[in-house]
Design a protein around this motif. Structure first.
Motif, mmCIF file in Angstrom:
data_model
loop_
_atom_site.group_PDB
_atom_site.id
_atom_site.type_symbol
_atom_site.label_atom_id
_atom_site.label_comp_id
_atom_site.label_asym_id
_atom_site.label_seq_id
_atom_site.Cartn_x
_atom_site.Cartn_y
_atom_site.Cartn_z
ATOM 1 N N THR A 205 -42.494 5.596 30.859
ATOM 2 C CA THR A 205 -42.939 4.222 31.081
ATOM 3 C C THR A 205 -42.573 3.323 29.906
ATOM 4 O OG1 THR A 205 -45.099 4.673 30.081
ATOM 5 C CG2 THR A 205 -44.896 5.038 32.450
ATOM 6 N N LYS A 209 -45.594 -1.844 26.613
ATOM 7 C CA LYS A 209 -46.459 -2.557 27.554
ATOM 8 C C LYS A 209 -47.719 -1.765 27.884
ATOM 9 C CE LYS A 209 -46.355 -4.821 32.090
ATOM 10 N NZ LYS A 209 -45.503 -5.164 33.271
ATOM 11 N N THR A 210 -47.550 -0.477 28.235
ATOM 12 C CA THR A 210 -48.712 0.312 28.659
ATOM 13 C C THR A 210 -49.700 0.552 27.521
ATOM 14 O OG1 THR A 210 -47.468 2.362 28.266
ATOM 15 C CG2 THR A 210 -47.442 1.480 30.497
ATOM 16 N N LYS A 212 -50.003 -1.536 25.003
ATOM 17 C CA LYS A 212 -50.311 -2.862 24.459
ATOM 18 C C LYS A 212 -49.936 -2.953 22.975
ATOM 19 C CE LYS A 212 -54.040 -3.619 27.788
ATOM 20 N NZ LYS A 212 -55.488 -3.918 27.995
#
Length: 227
Positions: A205, A209-210, A212
């Motif tokens: 992933t 982003k995941t 943060k």
């Protein structure tokens, strides 16, 4: 700890190698000195000190002599061997690197999406990585040097390949954990524009982003060492 002096360990090791564990072995101080990379005088001094401390026995034959290691001497070497084995087996089973997140030049997204790589990623690490790499800046010298060892360690090899445009280098992958929670891979590239202080991570992933994350976020990476 052992009662042996550091300078005597090599001498006793050499005597054991010559068969002096159970037998009186003829030996000269010049030969012994060369064997332990010391002078003849130093070798002679070692033998006198070892005999005085009860670690060896000597039998003189005129100007020549034979040497045998005593039970005390052998016991000390066994004790030392046990200490060394314990120390060598107690090393951490992982390498820990610490740094901060930095932005890359965007090249990772291009390379990670090339079919020559994605097919191999799928078969060798069981997933196709998110198109992009997470760049981590290592600020401390000890972390930079620790990271360099992965160039010589065995990892999962993604072979280089050629297309109509150019040749692409190999990629070496090492499973790791980011901030003790995110599974990812440290990748070592055959060719890179980064200096040694930058390492790159890939994952299923978009980690940034995941998790943060943003530039300057503090990161800890743990890479297991197999054997």
């Amino acid at each position: 700890m052992t009662d042996l002096k550091v300078q005597h360990i090599l001498t006793l090791t050499q005597l054991i190698a010559q068969g002096a564990r159970h037998n009186f072995v003829p030996i000269t101080t010049s030969y012994l000195g060369k064997s332990i990379n010391k002078s003849q005088q130093s070798a002679s001094k070692h033998l006198r000190e070892l005999e005085k401390d009860g670690f060896i026995e000597r039998i003189m034959h005129g100007r020549k002599f034979s040497v045998k290691i005593t039970s005390k001497g052998y016991s000390e070497m066994v004790k030392l061997s046990s200490i060394l084995k314990s120390s060598l087996n107690s090393f951490p089973s992982f390498v820990e690197l610490k740094g901060t997140l930095v932005s890359g030049m965007g090249e990772g997204a291009y390379y990670m999406s090339l079919k020559g790589y994605t097919k191999q990623f799928k078969s060798k690490i069981n997933y196709i990585p998110f198109p992009g790499t997470l760049n981590v800046k290592l600020h401390e010298k000890e972390y930079i040097e620790a990271a360099q060892q992965f160039r010589t360690l065995n990892g999962v090899i993604i072979k280089g390949f050629c297309d109509s445009k150019r040749t692409y280098g190999w990629v070496k992958c090492f499973k790791c954990k980011l901030n003790n929670s995110i599974d990812c891979e440290l990748i070592i590239l055959e060719r890179t524009h980064h200096d040694e202080s930058i390492i790159e991570l890939i994952s299923k992933t978009n980690i940034r982003k995941t998790a943060k994350l943003r530039d300057s976020s503090k990161l800890t990476i743990r890479i297991p060492i197999m054997g």
